[in-house]
Design a protein around this motif. Structure first.
Motif, PDB file in Angstrom:
ATOM      1  N   VAL A 115       2.139 -43.666  29.058  1.00 15.37           N
ATOM      2  CA  VAL A 115       2.423 -43.276  30.440  1.00 15.37           C
ATOM      3  C   VAL A 115       1.985 -41.826  30.644  1.00 15.37           C
ATOM      4  CG1 VAL A 115       4.203 -42.902  32.185  1.00 15.37           C
ATOM      5  CG2 VAL A 115       4.322 -44.902  30.675  1.00 15.37           C
ATOM      6  N   VAL A 116       1.059 -41.614  31.583  1.00  9.34           N
ATOM      7  CA  VAL A 116       0.507 -40.275  31.796  1.00  9.34           C
ATOM      8  C   VAL A 116       0.982 -39.637  33.092  1.00  9.34           C
ATOM      9  CG1 VAL A 116      -1.512 -40.561  30.335  1.00  9.34           C
ATOM     10  CG2 VAL A 116      -1.611 -41.356  32.704  1.00  9.34           C
ATOM     11  N   ALA A 143      -0.624 -24.943  32.461  1.00  9.44           N
ATOM     12  CA  ALA A 143       0.071 -26.203  32.723  1.00  9.44           C
ATOM     13  C   ALA A 143      -0.811 -27.196  33.465  1.00  9.44           C
ATOM     14  CB  ALA A 143       1.349 -25.938  33.519  1.00  9.44           C
ATOM     15  N   VAL A 144      -1.581 -26.712  34.429  1.00  9.88           N
ATOM     16  CA  VAL A 144      -2.373 -27.628  35.261  1.00  9.88           C
ATOM     17  C   VAL A 144      -3.776 -27.870  34.716  1.00  9.88           C
ATOM     18  CG1 VAL A 144      -1.093 -26.900  37.305  1.00  9.88           C
ATOM     19  CG2 VAL A 144      -3.287 -25.808  36.795  1.00  9.88           C
ATOM     20  N   ALA A 145      -4.158 -27.149  33.667  1.00 13.15           N
ATOM     21  CA  ALA A 145      -5.557 -27.145  33.223  1.00 13.15           C
ATOM     22  C   ALA A 145      -6.086 -28.531  32.883  1.00 13.15           C
ATOM     23  CB  ALA A 145      -5.715 -26.212  32.023  1.00 13.15           C
ATOM     24  N   ARG A 146      -5.364 -29.282  32.075  1.00 11.75           N
ATOM     25  CA  ARG A 146      -5.868 -30.589  31.641  1.00 11.75           C
ATOM     26  C   ARG A 146      -6.059 -31.526  32.830  1.00 11.75           C
ATOM     27  NH1 ARG A 146      -2.444 -33.803  27.245  1.00 11.75           N
ATOM     28  NH2 ARG A 146      -3.017 -31.926  26.062  1.00 11.75           N
ATOM     29  N   THR A 147      -5.099 -31.519  33.753  1.00  7.88           N
ATOM     30  CA  THR A 147      -5.188 -32.405  34.908  1.00  7.88           C
ATOM     31  C   THR A 147      -6.325 -31.987  35.840  1.00  7.88           C
ATOM     32  OG1 THR A 147      -2.812 -32.831  34.754  1.00  7.88           O
ATOM     33  CG2 THR A 147      -3.891 -33.384  36.827  1.00  7.88           C
ATOM     34  N   VAL A 148      -6.508 -30.687  36.024  1.00  6.39           N
ATOM     35  CA  VAL A 148      -7.625 -30.218  36.846  1.00  6.39           C
ATOM     36  C   VAL A 148      -8.956 -30.645  36.233  1.00  6.39           C
ATOM     37  CG1 VAL A 148      -8.857 -28.153  37.626  1.00  6.39           C
ATOM     38  CG2 VAL A 148      -6.378 -28.294  37.890  1.00  6.39           C
ATOM     39  N   ARG A 149      -9.074 -30.527  34.915  1.00  4.52           N
ATOM     40  CA  ARG A 149     -10.315 -30.963  34.253  1.00  4.52           C
ATOM     41  C   ARG A 149     -10.544 -32.457  34.452  1.00  4.52           C
ATOM     42  NH1 ARG A 149      -8.428 -27.437  30.008  1.00  4.52           N
ATOM     43  NH2 ARG A 149      -7.770 -29.248  28.783  1.00  4.52           N
ATOM     44  N   MET A 150      -9.471 -33.231  34.421  1.00  3.71           N
ATOM     45  CA  MET A 150      -9.588 -34.674  34.628  1.00  3.71           C
ATOM     46  C   MET A 150     -10.152 -34.973  36.017  1.00  3.71           C
ATOM     47  SD  MET A 150      -6.563 -37.509  35.000  1.00  3.71           S
ATOM     48  CE  MET A 150      -6.265 -36.976  36.709  1.00  3.71           C
ATOM     49  N   PRO A 193     -10.978 -19.614  31.591  1.00  5.57           N
ATOM     50  CA  PRO A 193     -10.511 -20.033  30.261  1.00  5.57           C
ATOM     51  C   PRO A 193      -9.886 -21.424  30.232  1.00  5.57           C
ATOM     52  CG  PRO A 193      -9.708 -17.821  30.821  1.00  5.57           C
ATOM     53  CD  PRO A 193     -10.234 -18.441  32.074  1.00  5.57           C
ATOM     54  N   TYR A 194      -9.530 -21.973  31.391  1.00  7.15           N
ATOM     55  CA  TYR A 194      -8.755 -23.215  31.425  1.00  7.15           C
ATOM     56  C   TYR A 194      -9.512 -24.392  32.035  1.00  7.15           C
ATOM     57  CZ  TYR A 194      -5.125 -19.816  30.512  1.00  7.15           C
ATOM     58  OH  TYR A 194      -4.393 -18.797  29.959  1.00  7.15           O
ATOM     59  N   PHE A 195     -10.453 -24.119  32.923  1.00  5.11           N
ATOM     60  CA  PHE A 195     -11.145 -25.178  33.637  1.00  5.11           C
ATOM     61  C   PHE A 195     -12.618 -25.195  33.228  1.00  5.11           C
ATOM     62  CE2 PHE A 195      -8.103 -23.537  37.064  1.00  5.11           C
ATOM     63  CZ  PHE A 195      -7.051 -24.255  36.534  1.00  5.11           C
ATOM     64  N   ASP A 196     -13.132 -26.377  32.945  1.00  6.54           N
ATOM     65  CA  ASP A 196     -14.531 -26.498  32.536  1.00  6.54           C
ATOM     66  C   ASP A 196     -15.479 -26.117  33.672  1.00  6.54           C
ATOM     67  OD1 ASP A 196     -13.683 -27.413  30.094  1.00  6.54           O
ATOM     68  OD2 ASP A 196     -13.845 -29.529  30.634  1.00  6.54           O
ATOM     69  N   GLY A 197     -16.692 -25.768  33.313  1.00  7.14           N
ATOM     70  CA  GLY A 197     -17.724 -25.548  34.303  1.00  7.14           C
ATOM     71  C   GLY A 197     -17.581 -24.268  35.093  1.00  7.14           C
ATOM     72  N   GLY A 198     -16.923 -23.260  34.509  1.00  7.02           N
ATOM     73  CA  GLY A 198     -16.808 -21.974  35.183  1.00  7.02           C
ATOM     74  C   GLY A 198     -15.688 -21.868  36.176  1.00  7.02           C
ATOM     75  N   GLY A 199     -14.918 -22.932  36.344  1.00  7.96           N
ATOM     76  CA  GLY A 199     -13.792 -22.871  37.256  1.00  7.96           C
ATOM     77  C   GLY A 199     -14.157 -23.316  38.662  1.00  7.96           C
ATOM     78  N   PRO A 200     -13.216 -23.942  39.379  1.00  6.44           N
ATOM     79  CA  PRO A 200     -13.466 -24.389  40.747  1.00  6.44           C
ATOM     80  C   PRO A 200     -13.477 -23.218  41.723  1.00  6.44           C
ATOM     81  CG  PRO A 200     -11.208 -24.854  40.097  1.00  6.44           C
ATOM     82  CD  PRO A 200     -11.891 -24.317  38.889  1.00  6.44           C
ATOM     83  N   PRO A 201     -13.891 -23.444  42.969  1.00  7.82           N
ATOM     84  CA  PRO A 201     -13.893 -22.370  43.966  1.00  7.82           C
ATOM     85  C   PRO A 201     -12.485 -21.805  44.181  1.00  7.82           C
ATOM     86  CG  PRO A 201     -15.106 -24.286  44.750  1.00  7.82           C
ATOM     87  CD  PRO A 201     -14.416 -24.707  43.499  1.00  7.82           C
ATOM     88  N   LEU A 202     -12.435 -20.517  44.470  1.00  2.35           N
ATOM     89  CA  LEU A 202     -11.164 -19.824  44.680  1.00  2.35           C
ATOM     90  C   LEU A 202     -11.052 -19.417  46.141  1.00  2.35           C
ATOM     91  CD1 LEU A 202      -8.567 -18.356  43.740  1.00  2.35           C
ATOM     92  CD2 LEU A 202     -10.031 -16.393  43.160  1.00  2.35           C
ATOM     93  N   SER A 223       5.429 -26.779  32.931  1.00  8.38           N
ATOM     94  CA  SER A 223       4.702 -25.819  32.119  1.00  8.38           C
ATOM     95  C   SER A 223       5.006 -26.006  30.644  1.00  8.38           C
ATOM     96  CB  SER A 223       5.045 -24.387  32.542  1.00  8.38           C
ATOM     97  OG  SER A 223       6.435 -24.158  32.489  1.00  8.38           O
ATOM     98  N   ALA A 224       6.128 -26.670  30.326  1.00  8.35           N
ATOM     99  CA  ALA A 224       6.471 -26.923  28.931  1.00  8.35           C
ATOM    100  C   ALA A 224       5.478 -27.863  28.260  1.00  8.35           C
ATOM    101  CB  ALA A 224       7.882 -27.518  28.829  1.00  8.35           C
ATOM    102  N   LEU A 225       4.641 -28.575  29.052  1.00  2.00           N
ATOM    103  CA  LEU A 225       3.639 -29.466  28.470  1.00  2.00           C
ATOM    104  C   LEU A 225       2.644 -28.705  27.611  1.00  2.00           C
ATOM    105  CD1 LEU A 225       2.707 -31.971  31.311  1.00  2.00           C
ATOM    106  CD2 LEU A 225       3.982 -32.437  29.246  1.00  2.00           C
TER     107      LEU A 225
END
Length: 234
Positions: free
Chosen positions: A67-68, A117-124, A168-177, A231-233
């Motif tokens: 379960v994800v 905390a959000v890095a893995r999900t953002v990459r997905m 450091p957390y998101f692939d590809g240089g990071g999304p737009p800010l 964030s504990a993830l």
């Protein structure tokens, strides 16, 4: 509920336990199941709907193998579950009918904990071709002294933020800010209502400090679903 006391109840496990299968667990209902299907398609997972009543049963089901994500209708019980679940929870507004996720808004508060905390999900989401927009909102305490001055100063600050909390957390240089000045919760609600199908928030599962104001408003007033990632993830 003590997180260490959570253990899966065999009666609550997905009906098939194929090794490596990922699941999005949701409550039965048109709005919730429709959005759970969109999330599952993005995550390469399968939807499993359950007619569970107690908060304890949901918490035990959410730690079952594979379960994800959990998807529930927004309300008091979703609050309780999100506060104790080690699995990310998506709270869907009542009557929400969108069944595709094309745009995701990710507010960052300028802390490593939330970015991680959000890095893995953002990459997905980015890997699935979903448009991801990062938002940072200055308030009266944090707005830089030069905010209304030279454009190059603002650009330098933006580059620094990206290098610390995105690259450091998101692939590809990071999304737009996207940068805004004002009340963070109001900015999140306004921008999400126009430009997002989902808002992703990292949180400590404690309703303390300023960031909790955004969590509270997102769980009551946001026009689109919100995903809460502990964030504990990390």
């Amino acid at each position: 509920m003590n997180r260490e006391a959570l253990s899966p109840n065999p009666a609550l496990l997905p009906t098939d336990d194929r090794a490596g299968t990922r699941y999005v667990l949701c409550r039965r209902g048109a709005a919730v199941e429709g959005f759970a299907g969109a999330l599952a398609a993005t995550a390469g997972a399968e939807v499993r709907s359950r007619a569970l009543d107690s908060t304890g049963d949901w918490l035990r089901a959410l730690v079952a193998p594979g379960v994800v994500f959990g998807v529930l209708e927004r309300g008091a019980q979703a609050w309780q579950i999100a506060g104790d679940s080690p699995t990310p929870i998506v709270a869907v507004p009542a009557g929400f009918r969108r069944t595709a996720i094309d745009r995701v808004l990710v507010p960052l508060d300028g802390t490593v904990e939330v970015a991680a905390a959000v890095a893995r999900t953002v990459r997905m989401f980015r890997s699935a071709g979903v448009e991801v927009q990062v938002l940072h909102v200055f308030d009266r305490r944090t707005v830089p002294a030069y905010w209304d001055q030279a454009a190059h100063e603002r650009s330098a600050w933006q580059d620094e933020f990206l290098s610390r909390y995105c690259t450091p957390y998101f692939d590809g240089g990071g999304p737009p800010l996207m940068l805004r000045s004002g009340v963070p919760a109001e900015s999140v609600l306004e921008i999400a209502g126009r430009e997002a199908d989902l808002v992703i928030l990292g949180w400590s599962q404690q309703l303390l400090h300023g960031h909790a104001k955004i969590i509270r408003r997102a769980m009551t007033d946001l026009a689109v679903p919100v995903m809460l990632i502990p964030s504990a993830l990390t």
